[in-house]
Design an enzyme around this catalytic site. Structure first.
Site, PDB file in Angstrom:
ATOM      1  N   LYS A  22     -10.653  -5.619  -4.400  1.00 51.42           N
ATOM      2  CA  LYS A  22     -11.702  -4.689  -4.797  1.00 51.42           C
ATOM      3  C   LYS A  22     -11.167  -3.308  -5.157  1.00 51.42           C
ATOM      4  O   LYS A  22     -11.891  -2.479  -5.682  1.00 51.42           O
ATOM      5  CB  LYS A  22     -12.822  -4.614  -3.750  1.00 51.42           C
ATOM      6  CG  LYS A  22     -12.439  -4.301  -2.338  1.00 51.42           C
ATOM      7  CD  LYS A  22     -13.717  -4.407  -1.497  1.00 51.42           C
ATOM      8  CE  LYS A  22     -13.470  -4.819  -0.069  1.00 51.42           C
ATOM      9  NZ  LYS A  22     -12.816  -3.831   0.744  1.00 51.42           N
TER      10      LYS A  22
ATOM     11  N   LYS B 235       0.820  -1.219   0.000  1.00 55.88           N
ATOM     12  CA  LYS B 235       0.000   0.000   0.000  1.00 55.88           C
ATOM     13  C   LYS B 235       0.850   1.264   0.000  1.00 55.88           C
ATOM     14  O   LYS B 235       0.465   2.265  -0.593  1.00 55.88           O
ATOM     15  CB  LYS B 235      -0.947   0.006   1.205  1.00 55.88           C
ATOM     16  CG  LYS B 235      -2.134  -0.920   1.019  1.00 55.88           C
ATOM     17  CD  LYS B 235      -3.248  -0.566   1.957  1.00 55.88           C
ATOM     18  CE  LYS B 235      -4.443  -1.464   1.728  1.00 55.88           C
ATOM     19  NZ  LYS B 235      -5.448  -1.330   2.763  1.00 55.88           N
TER      20      LYS B 235
ATOM     21  N   LYS C  59      -3.764 -11.522  -6.111  1.00 60.45           N
ATOM     22  CA  LYS C  59      -5.051 -11.815  -5.462  1.00 60.45           C
ATOM     23  C   LYS C  59      -6.155 -10.907  -6.008  1.00 60.45           C
ATOM     24  O   LYS C  59      -5.888  -9.768  -6.373  1.00 60.45           O
ATOM     25  CB  LYS C  59      -4.882 -11.673  -3.944  1.00 60.45           C
ATOM     26  CG  LYS C  59      -5.729 -10.640  -3.266  1.00 60.45           C
ATOM     27  CD  LYS C  59      -5.491 -10.533  -1.808  1.00 60.45           C
ATOM     28  CE  LYS C  59      -5.868  -9.144  -1.331  1.00 60.45           C
ATOM     29  NZ  LYS C  59      -7.296  -8.872  -1.308  1.00 60.45           N
TER      30      LYS C  59
HETATM   31  P1  ATP Z   1      -8.676  -3.925  -0.931  1.00 62.37           P
HETATM   32  O1  ATP Z   1      -8.289  -4.291  -2.293  1.00 62.37           O
HETATM   33  O2  ATP Z   1      -9.456  -2.648  -0.822  1.00 62.37           O
HETATM   34  O3  ATP Z   1      -7.568  -4.075   0.081  1.00 62.37           O
HETATM   35  P2  ATP Z   1      -9.830  -6.491  -0.511  1.00 62.37           P
HETATM   36  O4  ATP Z   1     -10.521  -6.947  -1.733  1.00 62.37           O
HETATM   37  O5  ATP Z   1      -8.504  -7.078  -0.176  1.00 62.37           O
HETATM   38  O6  ATP Z   1      -9.783  -4.938  -0.522  1.00 62.37           O
HETATM   39  P3  ATP Z   1     -10.659  -6.418   2.246  1.00 62.37           P
HETATM   40  O7  ATP Z   1     -11.706  -5.516   2.738  1.00 62.37           O
HETATM   41  O8  ATP Z   1      -9.243  -6.000   2.491  1.00 62.37           O
HETATM   42  O9  ATP Z   1     -10.818  -6.703   0.700  1.00 62.37           O
HETATM   43  O10 ATP Z   1     -10.867  -7.883   2.800  1.00 62.37           O
HETATM   44  C1  ATP Z   1     -12.015  -8.356   3.438  1.00 62.37           C
HETATM   45  C2  ATP Z   1     -11.892  -9.840   3.685  1.00 62.37           C
HETATM   46  O11 ATP Z   1     -11.859 -10.562   2.458  1.00 62.37           O
HETATM   47  C3  ATP Z   1     -10.600 -10.258   4.424  1.00 62.37           C
HETATM   48  O12 ATP Z   1     -10.894 -11.294   5.324  1.00 62.37           O
HETATM   49  C4  ATP Z   1      -9.704 -10.730   3.325  1.00 62.37           C
HETATM   50  O13 ATP Z   1      -8.740 -11.659   3.774  1.00 62.37           O
HETATM   51  C5  ATP Z   1     -10.710 -11.384   2.393  1.00 62.37           C
HETATM   52  N1  ATP Z   1     -10.225 -11.366   1.019  1.00 62.37           N
HETATM   53  C6  ATP Z   1      -9.879 -10.272   0.293  1.00 62.37           C
HETATM   54  N2  ATP Z   1      -9.500 -10.626  -0.943  1.00 62.37           N
HETATM   55  C7  ATP Z   1      -9.596 -11.978  -1.007  1.00 62.37           C
HETATM   56  C8  ATP Z   1      -9.347 -12.936  -2.040  1.00 62.37           C
HETATM   57  N3  ATP Z   1      -8.924 -12.568  -3.226  1.00 62.37           N
HETATM   58  N4  ATP Z   1      -9.568 -14.249  -1.752  1.00 62.37           N
HETATM   59  C9  ATP Z   1     -10.014 -14.642  -0.542  1.00 62.37           C
HETATM   60  N5  ATP Z   1     -10.267 -13.777   0.474  1.00 62.37           N
HETATM   61  C10 ATP Z   1     -10.061 -12.468   0.249  1.00 62.37           C
END
Ligand code: ATP
Ligand code: LTN
Length: 325
Positions: free
Chosen positions: A193, A110, A190
């Site tokens: 969002k 980040k 990964k």
């Molecule tokens: P950002 O990209 O904004 O960091 P994110 O998609 O990683 O967002 P978070 O809000 O950080 O989402 O994560 C919420 C939950 O979803 C956490 O428990 C995280 O581990 C899980 N998570 C996020 N991305 C994945 C993924 N690609 N596969 C499985 N679990 C995920």
């Protein structure tokens, strides 16, 4: 058991968030004391729009409900509604070595992507506060959050050794399948969002969008439909997603797809996702018209969480030698 987990309100909830986190929450809520939080204070550490922020927070509460979190069983609330999260974060900062924060993978990513600020560095300390404030025993998250929960455990142990037994040391819970869904446009990364819309399937995408995104998903050279993460990351990711939503084993899907093409796999997967995500979309539409009901759930959730947080903070203040009034 006491369970705590959260999701940031920025961005669209995707199938990775569902399979890594929310799916576990739904299973856990029946037999445990669960707190599911919309972590708005975490989300403001990276660029966001204050004008639409409240709306996004509300929307995430709707997402929790639409995905199957039951407000009769679990406490759903907004992190900033319980001030003790910020207070405990400050106190935990004083027992957290800077070196541990600098080595966090998410911090490194980040701080490269965005203009660096102290919030990005301290992000895991606030997360530790979320968890420890409620004497959480289990934290159900996706793979990428494991390192942060491990840090929360270290912080709890260190605090307990300095000031006497205060916090429960939590355990992380990560599912075997679905803990790391990969991006559709770059299957070595990964699904996230904060990436572009074509790289993820939102829980609420229309059937047309699902079909379009899956058909554009990056695949690999060769023709064989085989799970091989190293040499076939794209096909392996599609097979994993298929497995999560069909609840079939990967080997079983491989067998079914033996004589089929990549296009057949994509077509079948798009149909499966359309069918499985349809109820979420319908429920979200329904809930979007009931804003007051959702606000009431968040208000009640915050009230219940506050009672627990206030009691814990009284104990913590006493332990560290601060006054309690
Ligand atoms: P950002 O990209 O904004 O960091 P994110 O998609 O990683 O967002 P978070 O809000 O950080 O989402 O994560 C919420 C939950 O979803 C956490 O428990 C995280 O581990 C899980 N998570 C996020 N991305 C994945 C993924 N690609 N596969 C499985 N679990 C995920
Ligand atoms: N950092 C987490 C969200 C989060 C969280 C928590 C998860 C904030 N506080 C406490 C579990 C427990 C993420 O998914 N990005």
């Amino acid at each position: 058991m006491r369970i705590f987990s959260g999701i940031q309100p920025t961005g669209n909830i995707h199938i990775g968030n569902y399979s890594g986190a929310i799916k576990q929450w739904i299973d856990l809520q029946d037999k445990n004391e669960c707190l599911f939080c919309v972590v708005d204070l975490h989300a403001i550490t990276t660029p966001y729009d204050p004008e639409t922020f409240q709306k996004m927070c509300m929307e995430k509460a709707i997402v929790y409900l639409a995905a199957g979190i039951d407000p009769e069983k679990a406490i759903i609330f907004l992190q900033s509604s319980v001030k003790e999260h910020s207070e405990l974060c400050w106190l935990l900062n004083t027992v957290t070595p800077l070196g541990e924060l600098y080595r966090m993978t998410q911090y490194k990513e980040k701080s490269q992507k965005h203009k660096e600020n102290a919030g990005i560095l301290n992000y895991p300390v606030l997360m530790a506060a979320d968890i420890l404030l409620y004497d959480t025993e289990v934290v159900p998250v996706g793979e990428d959050q494991k390192q942060h929960v491990e840090l929360a455990k270290d912080i709890a142990r260190r605090f307990n050794s300095y000031f006497g037994e205060t916090f429960t040391v939590p355990k992380v819970q990560i599912l075997k399948t679905g803990a790391r869904v990969m991006s559709l446009s770059d299957p070595t990364k990964k699904m996230s969002k904060s990436d572009d819309e074509d790289s993820y399937i939102s829980l609420f995408d229309s059937p047309e969008k699902i079909r379009k995104k899956i058909s554009r998903a990056v695949t690999d050279t060769g023709k064989e439909i085989k799970y091989d993460k190293k040499n076939k990351p794209g096909i392996s990711n599609l097979l994993s997603i298929y497995s999560i939503f069909s609840e079939k084993k990967i080997e079983e899907i491989e067998k079914e797809m033996k004589d089929k093409s990549y296009k057949d796999l994509k077509d079948d997967l798009a149909s499966l996702l359309t069918e499985k995500l349809e109820p979420f979309r319908r429920k979200k539409e329904e809930l979007s018209k009931r804003e007051i009901y959702v606000q009431e759930i968040l208000k009640k959730g915050a009230e219940r969480a506050r009672v627990m947080a206030e009691e814990k903070m009284e104990e913590v203040r006493k332990k560290v030698g601060l006054q309690n009034n």
